[in-house]
Design a protein around this motif. Structure first.
Motif, mmCIF file in Angstrom:
data_model
loop_
_atom_site.group_PDB
_atom_site.id
_atom_site.type_symbol
_atom_site.label_atom_id
_atom_site.label_comp_id
_atom_site.label_asym_id
_atom_site.label_seq_id
_atom_site.Cartn_x
_atom_site.Cartn_y
_atom_site.Cartn_z
ATOM 1 N N SER A 123 0.834 -1.200 0.000
ATOM 2 C CA SER A 123 0.000 0.000 0.000
ATOM 3 C C SER A 123 0.866 1.246 0.000
ATOM 4 N N VAL A 124 0.442 2.234 -0.778
ATOM 5 C CA VAL A 124 1.177 3.505 -0.785
ATOM 6 C C VAL A 124 0.969 4.265 0.529
ATOM 7 N N GLU A 137 3.757 8.296 7.373
ATOM 8 C CA GLU A 137 2.472 8.451 6.688
ATOM 9 C C GLU A 137 2.692 8.887 5.254
ATOM 10 N N VAL A 138 1.660 8.693 4.449
ATOM 11 C CA VAL A 138 1.762 9.013 3.024
ATOM 12 C C VAL A 138 1.995 10.515 2.801
ATOM 13 N N LYS A 139 1.503 11.309 3.727
ATOM 14 C CA LYS A 139 1.673 12.763 3.604
ATOM 15 C C LYS A 139 3.145 13.163 3.535
ATOM 16 N N VAL A 140 3.965 12.429 4.279
ATOM 17 C CA VAL A 140 5.400 12.719 4.284
ATOM 18 C C VAL A 140 5.965 12.503 2.869
ATOM 19 N N ILE A 141 5.422 11.514 2.187
ATOM 20 C CA ILE A 141 5.873 11.238 0.810
ATOM 21 C C ILE A 141 5.334 12.304 -0.139
ATOM 22 N N VAL A 155 16.794 6.558 3.429
ATOM 23 C CA VAL A 155 15.765 6.767 2.407
ATOM 24 C C VAL A 155 14.467 6.078 2.851
ATOM 25 N N ILE A 156 13.346 6.774 2.680
ATOM 26 C CA ILE A 156 12.041 6.165 2.981
ATOM 27 C C ILE A 156 11.561 5.417 1.740
ATOM 28 N N LYS A 157 11.070 4.213 1.971
ATOM 29 C CA LYS A 157 10.564 3.410 0.847
ATOM 30 C C LYS A 157 9.082 3.114 1.059
ATOM 31 N N PRO A 158 8.294 3.240 -0.006
ATOM 32 C CA PRO A 158 6.882 2.847 0.111
ATOM 33 C C PRO A 158 6.790 1.333 0.324
ATOM 34 N N ASP A 159 5.808 0.916 1.104
ATOM 35 C CA ASP A 159 5.603 -0.510 1.369
ATOM 36 C C ASP A 159 4.775 -1.123 0.247
#
Ligand code: ZN
Length: 240
Positions: A123-124, A137-141, A155-159
């Motif tokens: 999930s994004v 949270e997605v907002k950070v992305i 680095v942050i990676k989407p799950d």
């Protein structure tokens, strides 16, 4: 379609352990482009072919380009659940439906109120630091400029499950368990060409296998009921 709808209604009323397995077609009716259809993302012009961008090796080597694509094409934070999502959530509340298994990463089933959602491809809405594991949270992305970094510098990676990555074993096993227990299996919005869809369906042992897809699929002959129509329209008409 009236006869098919009546059969579908009869199946639903006779079932107490419905499992839904959904593909990209469930989301396209919410305006989210299909990853793999000819009208979808893959036919759009991009600096790299999309199927290469959404791979593990590309994420690791071209992280900034990956995130350009991710934010522009994979994040659909404002998308709203359609009739298919809403009716499936209602079936769960009625106690009829026990699990939604989805290949989509857009979180729309949860937005519609579904609780048991097994996201085979992630999930994004979940993101984590590759160094320390902290969740974001997605907002950070969506609000980041370029590559989103953790406070630790990682680095942050989407799950989300990229090409070259393994599916989560726990989610896969729980999906199998539900499919084995199901007295009715509804498959919607997928032509069943994407791994591991077809393999999973082999675990179903019931006699109410329903395929709802706009076009034909290789599984039509094995299904007890085939409806070639919009998944949202069909569920809207069948679940009252
Ligand atoms: Zn970190």
């Amino acid at each position: 379609m009236q006869n098919e709808l009546e059969t579908l209604r009869n199946y639903i009323s006779a079932s107490n352990y419905i499992v839904f397995f959904g593909g990209a077609g469930v989301s396209t009716e919410s305006g989210i482009p299909d990853f793999r259809s000819v009208d979808g993302l893959y036919s759009q012009k991009y600096k790299y072919p999309p199927e290469r961008i959404v791979s593990r090796s590309f994420f690791m080597s071209n992280t900034a380009d990956y995130y350009d694509f991710h934010k522009a094409r994979l994040l659909h934070i404002d998308a709203k659940p359609n009739a298919a999502h809403i009716k499936l959530a209602e079936l769960e509340k009625m106690g009829k439906l026990k699990a939604v298994i989805t290949q989509n990463i857009d979180g729309l089933h949860q937005k519609a109120g579904s609780v048991k959602v097994l996201e085979l491809h992630g999930s994004v809405y979940r993101n984590f630091c590759m160094e320390c594991g902290l969740n974001y949270e997605v907002k950070v992305i969506s609000e980041s400029d370029g590559i989103p970094y953790c406070s630790c510098g990682g680095v942050i990676k989407p799950d989300v499950v990229l090409f070259e990555e393994q599916l989560n074993d726990d989610i896969l096993n729980e999906s199998l368990m539900h499919i084995q227990k199901a007295d009715m299996l509804i498959i919607g919005g997928t032509s069943l060409g994407v791994y591991p869809a077809a393999g999973l369906l082999n675990y179903y042992r019931g006699n109410k296998l329903v395929l709802i897809n706009k076009s034909e699929t290789p599984w039509d002959e094995r299904a007890d009921l085939v409806i070639n129509n919009s998944i949202g329209e069909v569920l809207n008409a069948a679940v009252i």
